[in-house]
Scaffold this motif. Structure first.
Motif, PDB file in Angstrom:
ATOM      1  N   THR A  20       0.833  -1.201   0.000  1.00  0.00           N
ATOM      2  CA  THR A  20       0.000   0.000   0.000  1.00  0.00           C
ATOM      3  C   THR A  20       0.870   1.254   0.000  1.00  0.00           C
ATOM      4  O   THR A  20       0.620   2.200  -0.749  1.00  0.00           O
ATOM      5  CB  THR A  20      -0.937   0.004   1.224  1.00  0.00           C
ATOM      6  N   VAL A  21       1.899   1.262   0.833  1.00  0.00           N
ATOM      7  CA  VAL A  21       2.795   2.418   0.911  1.00  0.00           C
ATOM      8  C   VAL A  21       3.524   2.622  -0.414  1.00  0.00           C
ATOM      9  O   VAL A  21       3.668   3.748  -0.897  1.00  0.00           O
ATOM     10  CB  VAL A  21       3.810   2.246   2.065  1.00  0.00           C
ATOM     11  N   LEU A  22       3.988   1.524  -1.016  1.00  0.00           N
ATOM     12  CA  LEU A  22       4.721   1.614  -2.285  1.00  0.00           C
ATOM     13  C   LEU A  22       3.804   1.790  -3.486  1.00  0.00           C
ATOM     14  O   LEU A  22       4.279   2.071  -4.582  1.00  0.00           O
ATOM     15  CB  LEU A  22       5.565   0.355  -2.486  1.00  0.00           C
ATOM     16  N   GLN A  23       2.509   1.592  -3.295  1.00  0.00           N
ATOM     17  CA  GLN A  23       1.526   1.662  -4.374  1.00  0.00           C
ATOM     18  C   GLN A  23       1.853   0.653  -5.478  1.00  0.00           C
ATOM     19  O   GLN A  23       1.845   0.960  -6.663  1.00  0.00           O
ATOM     20  CB  GLN A  23       1.434   3.079  -4.942  1.00  0.00           C
ATOM     21  N   LEU A  24       2.164  -0.573  -5.025  1.00  0.00           N
ATOM     22  CA  LEU A  24       2.466  -1.672  -5.931  1.00  0.00           C
ATOM     23  C   LEU A  24       1.492  -2.814  -5.661  1.00  0.00           C
ATOM     24  O   LEU A  24       0.915  -2.895  -4.572  1.00  0.00           O
ATOM     25  CB  LEU A  24       3.898  -2.177  -5.700  1.00  0.00           C
ATOM     26  N   PRO A  25       1.319  -3.724  -6.626  1.00  0.00           N
ATOM     27  CA  PRO A  25       0.454  -4.882  -6.388  1.00  0.00           C
ATOM     28  C   PRO A  25       1.010  -5.759  -5.267  1.00  0.00           C
ATOM     29  O   PRO A  25       2.227  -5.942  -5.150  1.00  0.00           O
ATOM     30  CB  PRO A  25       0.482  -5.628  -7.723  1.00  0.00           C
ATOM     31  N   LEU A  26       0.121  -6.284  -4.452  1.00  0.00           N
ATOM     32  CA  LEU A  26       0.516  -7.127  -3.329  1.00  0.00           C
ATOM     33  C   LEU A  26       1.314  -8.343  -3.801  1.00  0.00           C
ATOM     34  O   LEU A  26       2.306  -8.722  -3.174  1.00  0.00           O
ATOM     35  CB  LEU A  26      -0.724  -7.582  -2.546  1.00  0.00           C
ATOM     36  N   GLU A  27       0.929  -8.933  -4.922  1.00  0.00           N
ATOM     37  CA  GLU A  27       1.622 -10.111  -5.442  1.00  0.00           C
ATOM     38  C   GLU A  27       3.083  -9.801  -5.741  1.00  0.00           C
ATOM     39  O   GLU A  27       3.963 -10.631  -5.531  1.00  0.00           O
ATOM     40  CB  GLU A  27       0.943 -10.629  -6.720  1.00  0.00           C
ATOM     41  N   GLN A  28       3.358  -8.607  -6.248  1.00  0.00           N
ATOM     42  CA  GLN A  28       4.731  -8.223  -6.575  1.00  0.00           C
ATOM     43  C   GLN A  28       5.565  -8.109  -5.298  1.00  0.00           C
ATOM     44  O   GLN A  28       6.675  -8.629  -5.229  1.00  0.00           O
ATOM     45  CB  GLN A  28       4.745  -6.900  -7.338  1.00  0.00           C
TER      46      GLN A  28
END
Length: 74
Positions: A20-28
């Motif tokens: 969430t903090v990185l604004q990336l997909p959880l799977e990644q």
């Protein structure tokens, strides 16, 4: 920096919060190993405060550079 060290530094307890903090997909984020160095993705670098090196601008080549010669005067 490892994923575990980054989570500890930010006070996060799960990969979901880090994603969430990185604004990336959880799977990644879940795919990154706990103790290996983080990949150099722009989101991680930005969070760590690392600025990517700016591309060095090369001045355009002068096509007449090799045609200019010294002029000898008498």
């Amino acid at each position: 920096m490892s994923k575990r060290a980054l989570r500890a530094r930010l006070g996060l307890s799960s990969d979901k919060q880090l994603a969430t903090v990185l604004q990336l997909p959880l799977e990644q984020v879940e795919g990154w190993e706990e103790e290996r160095a983080l990949p150099a993705v722009p989101e991680v670098l930005r969070l760590l405060g690392v600025q990517p090196a700016a591309a060095v601008e090369v001045p355009p080549a002068d096509p007449d550079d090799n045609r200019i010669v010294a002029v000898e005067t008498a």
